[in-house]
Design a protein around this motif. Structure first.
Motif, PDB file in Angstrom:
ATOM      1  N   TRP A 179       0.833  -1.206   0.000  1.00  0.00           N
ATOM      2  CA  TRP A 179       0.000   0.000   0.000  1.00  0.00           C
ATOM      3  C   TRP A 179       0.867   1.255   0.000  1.00  0.00           C
ATOM      4  N   THR A 180       0.293   2.328  -0.531  1.00  0.00           N
ATOM      5  CA  THR A 180       0.915   3.650  -0.509  1.00  0.00           C
ATOM      6  C   THR A 180      -0.060   4.599   0.179  1.00  0.00           C
ATOM      7  N   PHE A 181       0.471   5.536   0.949  1.00  0.00           N
ATOM      8  CA  PHE A 181      -0.363   6.437   1.735  1.00  0.00           C
ATOM      9  C   PHE A 181      -0.022   7.893   1.456  1.00  0.00           C
ATOM     10  N   ALA A 182      -1.055   8.713   1.437  1.00  0.00           N
ATOM     11  CA  ALA A 182      -0.888  10.169   1.463  1.00  0.00           C
ATOM     12  C   ALA A 182      -1.198  10.584   2.890  1.00  0.00           C
ATOM     13  N   VAL A 183      -0.268  11.307   3.517  1.00  0.00           N
ATOM     14  CA  VAL A 183      -0.375  11.607   4.939  1.00  0.00           C
ATOM     15  C   VAL A 183      -0.343  13.110   5.179  1.00  0.00           C
ATOM     16  N   PHE A 184      -1.318  13.578   5.955  1.00  0.00           N
ATOM     17  CA  PHE A 184      -1.296  14.945   6.454  1.00  0.00           C
ATOM     18  C   PHE A 184      -1.265  14.841   7.965  1.00  0.00           C
ATOM     19  N   ASN A 239       3.416  16.070  13.264  1.00  0.00           N
ATOM     20  CA  ASN A 239       4.716  15.490  12.934  1.00  0.00           C
ATOM     21  C   ASN A 239       5.469  16.367  11.941  1.00  0.00           C
ATOM     22  N   HIS A 240       5.347  17.646  12.111  1.00  0.00           N
ATOM     23  CA  HIS A 240       6.011  18.602  11.220  1.00  0.00           C
ATOM     24  C   HIS A 240       7.312  19.024  11.859  1.00  0.00           C
ATOM     25  N   PRO A 241       8.404  19.168  11.173  1.00  0.00           N
ATOM     26  CA  PRO A 241       8.578  19.095   9.732  1.00  0.00           C
ATOM     27  C   PRO A 241       8.493  17.648   9.235  1.00  0.00           C
ATOM     28  N   ILE A 242       8.358  17.494   7.953  1.00  0.00           N
ATOM     29  CA  ILE A 242       8.182  16.177   7.345  1.00  0.00           C
ATOM     30  C   ILE A 242       9.338  15.247   7.692  1.00  0.00           C
ATOM     31  N   GLU A 243      10.535  15.777   7.833  1.00  0.00           N
ATOM     32  CA  GLU A 243      11.700  14.940   8.184  1.00  0.00           C
ATOM     33  C   GLU A 243      11.463  14.204   9.505  1.00  0.00           C
ATOM     34  N   LEU A 244      10.766  14.854  10.437  1.00  0.00           N
ATOM     35  CA  LEU A 244      10.441  14.211  11.713  1.00  0.00           C
ATOM     36  C   LEU A 244       9.537  13.009  11.470  1.00  0.00           C
ATOM     37  N   HIS A 245       8.539  13.196  10.630  1.00  0.00           N
ATOM     38  CA  HIS A 245       7.619  12.101  10.347  1.00  0.00           C
ATOM     39  C   HIS A 245       8.328  10.959   9.608  1.00  0.00           C
ATOM     40  N   VAL A 246       9.182  11.301   8.665  1.00  0.00           N
ATOM     41  CA  VAL A 246       9.947  10.276   7.945  1.00  0.00           C
ATOM     42  C   VAL A 246      10.793   9.473   8.936  1.00  0.00           C
ATOM     43  N   ILE A 289       3.382   9.655   0.782  1.00  0.00           N
ATOM     44  CA  ILE A 289       3.366  10.992   0.204  1.00  0.00           C
ATOM     45  C   ILE A 289       2.952  11.927   1.328  1.00  0.00           C
ATOM     46  N   PHE A 290       3.685  12.980   1.529  1.00  0.00           N
ATOM     47  CA  PHE A 290       3.424  13.884   2.646  1.00  0.00           C
ATOM     48  C   PHE A 290       2.772  15.168   2.148  1.00  0.00           C
ATOM     49  N   LEU A 291       1.621  15.465   2.713  1.00  0.00           N
ATOM     50  CA  LEU A 291       0.864  16.659   2.347  1.00  0.00           C
ATOM     51  C   LEU A 291       1.172  17.760   3.345  1.00  0.00           C
ATOM     52  N   GLU A 292       1.319  18.961   2.848  1.00  0.00           N
ATOM     53  CA  GLU A 292       1.590  20.098   3.718  1.00  0.00           C
ATOM     54  C   GLU A 292       0.488  21.128   3.568  1.00  0.00           C
ATOM     55  N   PRO A 293       0.200  21.870   4.637  1.00  0.00           N
ATOM     56  CA  PRO A 293      -0.841  22.886   4.555  1.00  0.00           C
ATOM     57  C   PRO A 293      -0.398  24.049   3.649  1.00  0.00           C
TER      58      PRO A 293
END
Length: 81
Positions: free
Chosen positions: A20-25, A29-36, A73-77
């Protein structure tokens, strides 16, 4: 409370076992590097940062990061004036 901590391993397991692949908002967990880095830890099963337990090596961290970027895939506001 704890939704992200529950959902993160579920997403990793679905990606590992079913492709599976996910789009995540996830603004918490911002910045995205933290979430990664959190996803990498779940994928490898070892901590990313320094500490008293066994850590993943740099090569494994790089391989896992590439895997995460293939499945998430990381979504940003978007901020508007």
């Amino acid at each position: 409370m704890g939704k992200s901590e529950w959902l993160t391993p579920l997403m990793v397991n679905l990606a590992v076992h079913h492709g599976w692949t996910f789009a995540v908002f996830s603004p918490e967990n911002h910045p995205i590097e933290l979430h990664v880095s959190k996803l990498v830890e779940k994928y490898v099963g070892k901590p990313f940062r320094k500490g008293p337990t066994w850590r993943m090596d740099a090569q494994r961290a790089n391989e896992a990061t590439l895997w995460v970027l293939e499945h998430f895939i990381f979504l940003e506001p978007v901020y508007r004036d």
